[in-house]
Design a protein around this motif. Structure first.
Motif, PDB file in Angstrom:
ATOM      1  N   GLY A  96       5.777  21.009  13.329  1.00 43.70           N
ATOM      2  CA  GLY A  96       4.817  20.578  12.452  1.00 43.70           C
ATOM      3  C   GLY A  96       6.378  19.024  12.830  1.00 43.70           C
ATOM      4  N   ARG A  97       7.016  19.204  13.825  1.00 42.26           N
ATOM      5  CA  ARG A  97       7.720  17.762  14.058  1.00 42.26           C
ATOM      6  C   ARG A  97       8.723  16.810  12.904  1.00 42.26           C
ATOM      7  NH1 ARG A  97       4.616  13.239  14.220  1.00 42.26           N
ATOM      8  NH2 ARG A  97       3.254  14.555  12.867  1.00 42.26           N
ATOM      9  N   MET A  98       9.310  17.975  12.382  1.00 40.80           N
ATOM     10  CA  MET A  98      10.017  17.938  11.421  1.00 40.80           C
ATOM     11  C   MET A  98      11.876  18.472  12.663  1.00 40.80           C
ATOM     12  SD  MET A  98       9.265  19.570   8.314  1.00 40.80           S
ATOM     13  CE  MET A  98      10.791  18.885   7.214  1.00 40.80           C
ATOM     14  N   GLU A 130      11.819  13.670   8.273  1.00 37.65           N
ATOM     15  CA  GLU A 130      10.112  14.598   8.301  1.00 37.65           C
ATOM     16  C   GLU A 130       9.625  13.315   9.134  1.00 37.65           C
ATOM     17  OE1 GLU A 130       8.673  14.094   4.087  1.00 37.65           O
ATOM     18  OE2 GLU A 130       9.137  15.458   4.538  1.00 37.65           O
ATOM     19  N   PRO A 131       8.543  13.245  10.025  1.00 36.25           N
ATOM     20  CA  PRO A 131       7.390  12.076  10.346  1.00 36.25           C
ATOM     21  C   PRO A 131       7.467  11.668   8.792  1.00 36.25           C
ATOM     22  CG  PRO A 131       6.822  14.602  10.595  1.00 36.25           C
ATOM     23  CD  PRO A 131       7.888  14.614  10.206  1.00 36.25           C
ATOM     24  N   HIS A 132       6.898  10.420   9.661  1.00 32.84           N
ATOM     25  CA  HIS A 132       7.179   9.255   8.482  1.00 32.84           C
ATOM     26  C   HIS A 132       6.152   7.507   9.349  1.00 32.84           C
ATOM     27  CE1 HIS A 132       7.161   6.852   4.948  1.00 32.84           C
ATOM     28  NE2 HIS A 132       7.775   5.638   5.592  1.00 32.84           N
ATOM     29  N   GLY A 133       4.291   7.980   9.289  1.00 33.43           N
ATOM     30  CA  GLY A 133       4.214   7.024   9.554  1.00 33.43           C
ATOM     31  C   GLY A 133       3.597   7.718  11.303  1.00 33.43           C
ATOM     32  N   THR A 134       3.554   6.316  12.281  1.00 30.12           N
ATOM     33  CA  THR A 134       3.385   6.396  13.594  1.00 30.12           C
ATOM     34  C   THR A 134       4.817   6.175  14.489  1.00 30.12           C
ATOM     35  OG1 THR A 134       1.714   6.236  13.844  1.00 30.12           O
ATOM     36  CG2 THR A 134       2.235   5.968  15.553  1.00 30.12           C
ATOM     37  N   CYS A 142      14.180   6.449  11.271  1.00 30.23           N
ATOM     38  CA  CYS A 142      14.815   6.287  12.791  1.00 30.23           C
ATOM     39  C   CYS A 142      13.275   7.204  13.701  1.00 30.23           C
ATOM     40  CB  CYS A 142      16.012   6.932  13.109  1.00 30.23           C
ATOM     41  SG  CYS A 142      15.106   9.276  12.968  1.00 30.23           S
ATOM     42  N   PRO A 143      13.590   6.081  15.184  1.00 31.68           N
ATOM     43  CA  PRO A 143      12.216   6.700  15.951  1.00 31.68           C
ATOM     44  C   PRO A 143      12.461   8.339  15.611  1.00 31.68           C
ATOM     45  CG  PRO A 143      12.889   4.682  16.628  1.00 31.68           C
ATOM     46  CD  PRO A 143      14.707   5.356  15.687  1.00 31.68           C
ATOM     47  N   ALA A 144      11.221   8.577  16.087  1.00 34.10           N
ATOM     48  CA  ALA A 144      11.131   9.786  16.641  1.00 34.10           C
ATOM     49  C   ALA A 144      11.139  10.274  18.064  1.00 34.10           C
ATOM     50  CB  ALA A 144       9.291  10.286  15.820  1.00 34.10           C
ATOM     51  N   PRO A 145      12.269  10.744  18.123  1.00 31.43           N
ATOM     52  CA  PRO A 145      12.441  11.014  20.382  1.00 31.43           C
ATOM     53  C   PRO A 145      11.508  11.423  20.558  1.00 31.43           C
ATOM     54  CG  PRO A 145      13.616  12.261  18.516  1.00 31.43           C
ATOM     55  CD  PRO A 145      12.700  11.614  17.802  1.00 31.43           C
ATOM     56  N   GLU A 146      11.580  11.201  21.464  1.00 30.93           N
ATOM     57  CA  GLU A 146      10.313  12.460  22.913  1.00 30.93           C
ATOM     58  C   GLU A 146      11.518  13.218  23.344  1.00 30.93           C
ATOM     59  OE1 GLU A 146       7.055  11.788  23.131  1.00 30.93           O
ATOM     60  OE2 GLU A 146       6.866  10.533  22.080  1.00 30.93           O
ATOM     61  N   PHE A 147      11.101  14.062  23.895  1.00 27.04           N
ATOM     62  CA  PHE A 147      11.892  14.818  24.297  1.00 27.04           C
ATOM     63  C   PHE A 147      13.638  14.551  25.125  1.00 27.04           C
ATOM     64  CE2 PHE A 147      13.676  17.852  27.354  1.00 27.04           C
ATOM     65  CZ  PHE A 147      14.452  19.020  26.699  1.00 27.04           C
TER      66      PHE A 147
END
Length: 275
Positions: free
Chosen positions: A60-62, A81-85, A164-169
């Motif tokens: 779930g991208r958490m 947890e995801p927040h927007g894009t 904070c930014p959601a990281p790519e791998f």
């Protein structure tokens, strides 16, 4: 600690394990495949052989981040947890206070403070005091040990303060600012050093698997037997990805890239030679 580089290694999720290194390490390549497939894994960020953060990727991208202090004690847990894009919200931030080494070893905290943030920036801070009974990090989400008293307060702050930014791998620098919450200080530029195990060195590596499909007599741990290949029908691959696992343990699947098309499935059936 002041750091300008982080050692990066990968493994299975730790859960309530209170060690300082991976119990089940994995290669970077396997972790990358798990990330692409949305499967869980863990990233350990260390400096000078001292753990600073354990980052767990959840379906779930958490994300869950455990933070260590200068004593290598796990003192904090942040759920994002995801927040927007392209962003993560630090939805829950839990800190613990331990009276001594033995209490930390057994996870018996004196004080647990949990800050919960809603998507619109409303904040609730709850402090739990264990008293004589003690508590544990697991009690914040599993109810293992109840507190003897609780106090709380509510306030409002800009939600941007908790994003904070959601990281790519591989973009693990995005978690570096969180390390300051345990007194660590980062340089303006951080170098990541891959310290993961080699591909195939973990428990998923198979050897001699072709012998399972060769018809005829064979020796097993239980004695002599006979292998009889069985036609199991046609397998249609439409996505280019195939998940494989031990039949008795399907919670941690390994996903591999395969050609598209139709393939004949063969099962190597082992028959008791004495029947």
């Amino acid at each position: 600690m002041i750091f300008d580089s982080l050692d990066v290694s990968y493994g299975e999720m730790w859960g309530s394990y209170r060690g300082m290194t991976h119990r089940s390490p994995m290669s970077r390549a396997l972790a990358a495949r798990k990330h692409a497939a949305g499967k869980d894994y863990a990233v350990l960020l260390s400096a000078r052989e001292q753990p600073l953060a354990l980052v767990e990727y959840w379906p779930g991208r958490m994300w869950r981040v455990y933070l260590f202090d200068d004593r290598s004690w796990c003192m904090q847990m942040i759920d994002l947890e995801p927040h927007g894009t392209g962003l993560l919200l630090a939805q829950r931030n839990t800190r613990w206070q331990f009276p001594n080494d033995q209490a930390h070893l057994y996870g018996k905290w004196d004080v647990q403070e949990t800050t919960t943030v809603s998507a619109d920036g409303h904040i609730e801070v709850k402090s739990e005091f264990a008293g004589l009974r003690g508590g544990s990090p697991e009690s914040s989400h599993a109810g293992a040990h109840g507190p003897s008293s609780v106090s709380g307060r509510r306030l409002a702050m800009p939600v941007e303060d908790f994003l904070c930014p959601a990281p790519e791998f591989g973009d693990w620098q995005v978690f570096a600012p969180l390390l300051t919450q345990q007194g660590h200080e980062s340089a303006s530029t951080i170098v990541l050093n891959d310290r993961s195990v080699d591909e195939g060195s973990g428990p998923l590596r198979a050897t001699g698997i072709e012998h399972l499909f060769n018809p005829g007599a064979c020796e097993t741990r239980e004695g002599p037997g006979v292998v009889e290949p069985i036609d199991a029908g046609v397998l249609r691959i439409t996505s280019g990805r195939l998940a494989v696992s031990d039949p008795g343990w399907t919670s941690n699947l390994r996903t591999v890239t395969v050609p598209l098309g139709r393939f004949l499935q063969i099962i190597g059936s082992l028959v008791d030679a004495c029947r």
